[in-house]
Write a protein that holds these residues in place. Structure first.
Motif, short mmCIF file in Angstrom:
data_model
loop_
_atom_site.label_atom_id
_atom_site.label_comp_id
_atom_site.label_asym_id
_atom_site.label_seq_id
_atom_site.Cartn_x
_atom_site.Cartn_y
_atom_site.Cartn_z
N GLN A 82 0.81 -1.22 0.00
CA GLN A 82 0.00 0.00 0.00
C GLN A 82 0.84 1.27 0.00
O GLN A 82 0.35 2.35 -0.34
CB GLN A 82 -0.94 0.01 1.22
N ARG A 91 -6.47 5.50 8.23
CA ARG A 91 -7.47 6.49 7.83
C ARG A 91 -8.53 5.88 6.92
O ARG A 91 -9.67 6.36 6.89
CB ARG A 91 -6.79 7.64 7.08
N SER A 92 -8.17 4.85 6.17
CA SER A 92 -9.13 4.20 5.28
C SER A 92 -10.24 3.51 6.06
O SER A 92 -11.31 3.21 5.51
CB SER A 92 -8.44 3.18 4.38
N ASN A 362 -7.05 0.18 1.88
CA ASN A 362 -6.23 0.45 0.69
C ASN A 362 -5.83 1.91 0.68
O ASN A 362 -6.45 2.76 1.32
CB ASN A 362 -6.98 0.06 -0.59
N LYS A 363 -4.76 2.19 -0.04
CA LYS A 363 -4.17 3.53 -0.01
C LYS A 363 -5.09 4.58 -0.64
O LYS A 363 -5.08 5.73 -0.20
CB LYS A 363 -2.81 3.53 -0.69
N ASP A 364 -5.91 4.21 -1.62
CA ASP A 364 -6.81 5.19 -2.23
C ASP A 364 -7.84 5.69 -1.22
O ASP A 364 -8.10 6.89 -1.12
CB ASP A 364 -7.51 4.57 -3.45
N ARG A 365 -8.45 4.77 -0.48
CA ARG A 365 -9.41 5.17 0.56
C ARG A 365 -8.72 6.02 1.63
O ARG A 365 -9.27 7.00 2.12
CB ARG A 365 -10.02 3.93 1.22
N ALA A 366 -7.48 5.62 1.99
CA ALA A 366 -6.76 6.36 3.02
C ALA A 366 -6.42 7.78 2.58
O ALA A 366 -6.56 8.73 3.36
CB ALA A 366 -5.48 5.61 3.40
N ALA A 369 -9.61 9.91 2.47
CA ALA A 369 -10.47 9.88 3.66
C ALA A 369 -10.68 11.27 4.25
O ALA A 369 -9.77 12.10 4.27
CB ALA A 369 -9.85 8.95 4.70
#
Length: 439
Positions: A82, A91-92, A362-366, A369
């Motif tokens: 990630q 944060r995700s 996952n990094k996109d959600r994090a 966020a």
């Protein structure tokens, strides 16, 4: 493949593909060497102090470390590829602002253990080279601050070297332990409450690494196999901790549990005490390189506008100053406070494992966020409350713990309740969303 850097330029930002490097095997050396130190030793000493015989203590050590190492490994696995440290990735799950609470608690925990370790390592340094305690603390803290300042790659290099250095020093300790085995007196087995309390101490020590787990694999390539990350983390944590805690268990069974950490070492090692003091100093630095670096990343996750290098110097200096100003009584009280504080990790881990199973980490959600995730915060807070009746500490003992003859099962209750409440709240959210879309 990107090369290693002397001073890590990134803070908690996502690590781009061009900067990815390393292999999962480096996680084994990091976690193995980080656990070869006095804190794990003292966990082993605790069993006989509580009244357990050596066999019961060794069983608690093995069982507890299987449980804890599995959880640390699973947490590390969830963050594989990630490119984010553990709390920023969290944060995700919790939302950006919702994540402030676990980030603050982790900063407090990490810098607290950094301080306790520095106090022990500084005393060992002072005795080894016959200097004032304040100067011993300064030398140890300066080395730790330098490691935190330089960052990820230098910490990994340092831990790889320390595997061999610490390995030799602890082999010497193991040799002395074997020679002392004939001196062990027969001890009657302790009760199940004492066993549960020792098991909780073992679990809580290794378990507390879980919020750190992805910090030291965030530069690994995106193609890294999650299973390799899991096993490297598991075996590094398990083998290093079990080895040192077993040495501590024998020291405790010899009746030296009422001595200071340095006093125990002197009794065990005799004329080889100098080598053991070196092991304590290096063990302090291997553990505190991890504690200090993670404290820095957790602090930055609170959106405090400060550079990683500045945060490393600031937190390292705070830890050194507290260790210098504190007396032994204050440090003992502080350690009890930190043990009490560590109960928050249980519901956090439970929520992380549920989120990983649901594909929510996952990094996109994090990176996108915002706000607060009510389901995660709700599960987290209820999980912390659920711990209270089951905890058994010097500062507080819950009613269930009293029924279990002072046995502590708070970590298991907190993790299970936190995970369950979070899962149910997610289900309710999905059902409400589905009903809304059909209406």
């Amino acid at each position: 493949m990107a090369s290693e850097e002397l001073v890590e330029p990134l803070g908690i930002e996502w690590v781009p593909s061009a900067k990815r490097h390393g292999k999962p095997s480096q996680l084994f050396s990091l976690w193995f060497s980080a656990n070869l130190g006095m804190p794990a030793w003292l966990v082993g000493v605790l069993g006989p102090v509580l009244g357990l015989d050596l066999g019961q203590t060794l069983f608690a050590i093995i069982l507890g470390n299987i449980i804890a190492s599995l959880l640390v490994g699973l947490t590390a696995k969830a963050g594989t590829g990630q490119g984010l440290a553990q709390l920023p990735l969290s944060r995700s799950i919790f939302g950006r602002r919702g994540n402030y609470l676990p980030s603050f608690l982790n900063t407090l925990s990490a810098i607290g253990w950094y301080t306790i370790n520095t106090a022990v390592g500084g005393e060992a340094m002072a005795k080894l080279i016959h200097i004032p305690l304040a100067l011993g603390l300064f030398f140890v803290a300066a080395g730790q601050i330098a490691l935190g300042y330089l960052g990820y790659d230098i910490i990994h290099r340092f831990e790889r070297v320390m595997v061999y250095v610490q390995g030799v020093l602890f082999i010497l300790m193991s040799y002395e332990v074997v020679h002392h085995l004939p001196r062990l007196a027969h001890v009657h087995a302790g009760n199940y409450g004492d066993f549960l309390l020792e098991l909780a101490a073992v679990v809580s020590y290794s378990f507390s690494w879980a919020p750190y787990a992805s910090d030291y694999g965030r530069y690994l390539p995106e193609s890294t196999a999650p299973q390799r990350v899991f096993w490297a983390t598991f075996w590094g944590t398990f083998l290093g901790t079990v080895w040192v805690e077993c040495i501590g268990a024998v020291v405790g069974a010899l009746g030296w549990g009422n001595l200071s950490p340095i006093g125990m070492v002197q009794n065990l090692m005799g004329p080889l005490t100098g080598f053991a003091l070196l092991a304590i100093i290096f063990g302090t630095m291997t553990a505190d390189a991890i504690n200090g670096y993670t404290a820095t990343l957790s602090l930055l996750t609170l959106d405090i506008p400060i550079r990683r290098t500045q945060a490393a110097i600031f937190l390292g200096a705070v830890g050194w100053l507290v260790a210098w100003l504190a007396n032994s009584h204050l440090l003992s009280d502080y350690e009890n406070f930190l043990l009490l504080l560590s109960y928050w990790v249980a519901p956090w881990v439970g929520i992380v494992l549920v989120a990983a199973h649901q594909g929510l980490i996952n990094k996109d959600r994090a990176l996108l966020a915002k706000g607060v995730d009510a389901a995660a915060i709700g599960g987290f807070l209820v999980g912390i409350v659920a711990v209270i009746p089951f905890m058994s500490t010097i500062l507080f003992e819950g009613p269930v713990a009293k029924m279990l003859d002072n046995g502590d099962t708070g970590y298991y209750a907190g993790m299970l309740v936190g995970a369950l409440v979070y899962y149910l709240l997610l289900r309710l959210r999905k059902s409400a969303a589905l009903s809304h879309s059909l209406s």
